[in-house]
Design a protein around this motif. Structure first.
Motif, short mmCIF file in Angstrom:
data_model
loop_
_atom_site.label_atom_id
_atom_site.label_comp_id
_atom_site.label_asym_id
_atom_site.label_seq_id
_atom_site.Cartn_x
_atom_site.Cartn_y
_atom_site.Cartn_z
N GLY A 43 10.21 -1.60 -0.61
CA GLY A 43 9.25 -1.88 -1.66
C GLY A 43 9.90 -2.56 -2.84
N PRO A 44 9.14 -2.88 -3.87
CA PRO A 44 9.68 -3.60 -5.05
C PRO A 44 10.76 -2.84 -5.80
N THR A 45 10.83 -1.53 -5.63
CA THR A 45 11.87 -0.75 -6.32
C THR A 45 13.06 -0.44 -5.42
N GLY A 46 13.06 -1.04 -4.22
CA GLY A 46 14.18 -0.85 -3.31
C GLY A 46 14.10 0.35 -2.40
N GLN A 47 13.01 1.08 -2.46
CA GLN A 47 12.84 2.23 -1.58
C GLN A 47 12.23 1.80 -0.25
N ILE A 48 12.57 2.53 0.81
CA ILE A 48 11.99 2.26 2.13
C ILE A 48 10.50 2.60 2.10
N ARG A 49 9.67 1.62 2.48
CA ARG A 49 8.23 1.84 2.48
C ARG A 49 7.61 1.65 3.87
N LEU A 50 8.31 0.92 4.75
CA LEU A 50 7.77 0.65 6.07
C LEU A 50 8.89 0.68 7.09
N ALA A 60 0.83 -1.21 0.00
CA ALA A 60 0.00 0.00 0.00
C ALA A 60 0.86 1.26 0.00
N ALA A 61 1.93 1.24 0.77
CA ALA A 61 2.81 2.41 0.83
C ALA A 61 3.50 2.63 -0.52
N HIS A 62 3.83 1.53 -1.19
CA HIS A 62 4.46 1.64 -2.51
C HIS A 62 3.49 2.28 -3.50
N ARG A 63 2.25 1.83 -3.48
CA ARG A 63 1.25 2.38 -4.41
C ARG A 63 1.03 3.87 -4.15
N ALA A 64 1.10 4.26 -2.87
CA ALA A 64 0.87 5.66 -2.51
C ALA A 64 2.14 6.49 -2.57
N ASP A 65 3.26 5.84 -2.89
CA ASP A 65 4.56 6.52 -2.90
C ASP A 65 4.80 7.22 -1.57
N ALA A 66 4.67 6.44 -0.48
CA ALA A 66 4.77 6.99 0.87
C ALA A 66 5.59 6.05 1.75
N VAL A 67 5.83 6.48 2.96
CA VAL A 67 6.50 5.67 3.98
C VAL A 67 5.59 5.60 5.20
N VAL A 68 5.38 4.38 5.69
CA VAL A 68 4.58 4.18 6.90
C VAL A 68 5.53 3.89 8.06
N HIS A 69 5.38 4.65 9.13
CA HIS A 69 6.20 4.46 10.33
C HIS A 69 5.33 3.91 11.44
N LEU A 70 5.52 2.62 11.76
CA LEU A 70 4.76 1.98 12.83
C LEU A 70 5.35 2.36 14.18
N LEU A 71 4.49 2.67 15.14
CA LEU A 71 4.95 3.14 16.44
C LEU A 71 4.97 2.04 17.50
N TYR A 72 4.49 0.84 17.15
CA TYR A 72 4.44 -0.27 18.11
C TYR A 72 4.95 -1.55 17.48
N ARG A 73 5.54 -2.41 18.30
CA ARG A 73 5.89 -3.77 17.90
C ARG A 73 4.75 -4.70 18.31
N PRO A 74 4.63 -5.86 17.65
CA PRO A 74 3.68 -6.86 18.14
C PRO A 74 4.00 -7.23 19.60
#
Length: 214
Positions: free
Chosen positions: A117-124, A10-24
Motif C-alpha cells: 500500500g501507499p505506506t509500505g505495508q503489505i495489502r495484497l 480498498a485493503a489500505h482503506r480498511a487497514d487489512a490484507v487481502v489474500h487471493l487464492l487464484y492466479r489469472p
C-alpha cells in the motif's frame, strides 16, 4: 483478470490484507472462495470490492495469464508432433519460441506475489507464477511427445544450453537441468540408431555442462 490497484486501495482503506487464492488463468469452481481477508472482521466491507476486482469469464486470455501463452505454443507443438501430422519443423519452431519466452520471464524475475500500500505495508498477497512451474508447463508434454524423435530432443537440449548463457539464478538453472536430465533419461530408454543416440548424447553433455557452470 484481477484489478490489483483497486484491491490494494480498498485493503489500505480498511487497514487489512487481502489474500487471493487464484492466479489469472486458473479454473475457478462455482461458489469457490476467491480470497481471504485479514483480519476477518474486515471481510464484510471488502467482499463487494473483491467481487468487482476479480473478473471471471468462460475462457482464458493473454492479458494477465502468461501460462496461457505457453499452453498455446505447447498445443501447436503437440498437434504438429502427433502421428497423424508428423510435422517436426513446426515442433522445432515452437521449442525455439518457448525458450525465448522463458528467457524473457527469467530476466524479468519471479514476482513475490505481494503488493504494498501507499505506506509500505503489505495489502495484497497473490499466487506468484514460478519459473519451475512455467518450465514444466513449457516442456514436459513436448519432451514426452518427442520420444522417438531425436530432432526434437536435440533442439530441446540446445535450447537449454542457450538459456544457460542468459540465466544466472541457481533455482532457475536447476529447473532447466531437471529437464535436461529428463530428456536424457527418455533417450536412454528409447530405441535409437547409433548416430542419433550419439548426437543426442553430445547435446545432453553440452547442456548439462552449461547449466552446471556457475
Amino acid at each position: 483478470m484481477i484489478d490489483h490497484r483497486r484491491l490494494v486501495a480498498a485493503a489500505h482503506r480498511a487497514d487489512a490484507v487481502v489474500h487471493l487464492l487464484y492466479r489469472p488463468g486458473q479454473f475457478v469452481l462455482q461458489n469457490a472462495v476467491l480470497a481471504r481477508v485479514l483480519p476477518a472482521s474486515r471481510g464484510a466491507e471488502l467482499t463487494s470490492v473483491i467481487r468487482r476486482a476479480v473478473r471471471i469469464g468462460t475462457h482464458r486470455t493473454l492479458a494477465q495469464d502468461l501460462e496461457f501463452g505457453i499452453a498455446q505454443l505447447v498445443e501447436i507443438a503437440l498437434r504438429a508432433l502427433s502421428p497423424a501430422i508428423n510435422d517436426s519443423f513446426t515442433g522445432l519452431t515452437c521449442v525455439d519460441w518457448l525458450g525465448d519466452e522463458l528467457c524473457a520471464f527469467a530476466l524479468r524475475g519471479e514476482g513475490a506475489g505481494v503488493w504494498l500500500g501507499p505506506t509500505g505495508q503489505i495489502r495484497l498477497v497473490g499466487q506468484p507464477l514460478l519459473f519451475a512451474r512455467l518450465t514444466r508447463a513449457a516442456f514436459n508434454q513436448i519432451r514426452q511427445a518427442a520420444v522417438g524423435n531425436p530432432a526434437i530432443s536435440i533442439r530441446l537440449l540446445f535450447t537449454f544450453t542457450r538459456l544457460a548463457e542468459h540465466i544466472t539464478e541457481p533455482s532457475f538453472r536447476d529447473a532447466l537441468l531437471e529437464q535436461v536430465e529428463a530428456v536424457w533419461e527418455a533417450t536412454v530408454s528409447d530405441t535409437l540408431v547409433k548416430i542419433d543416440r550419439t548426437d543426442v548424447e553430445a547435446a545432453y553433455r553440452r547442456a548439462r555442462e552449461a547449466l552446471r557452470e556457475r
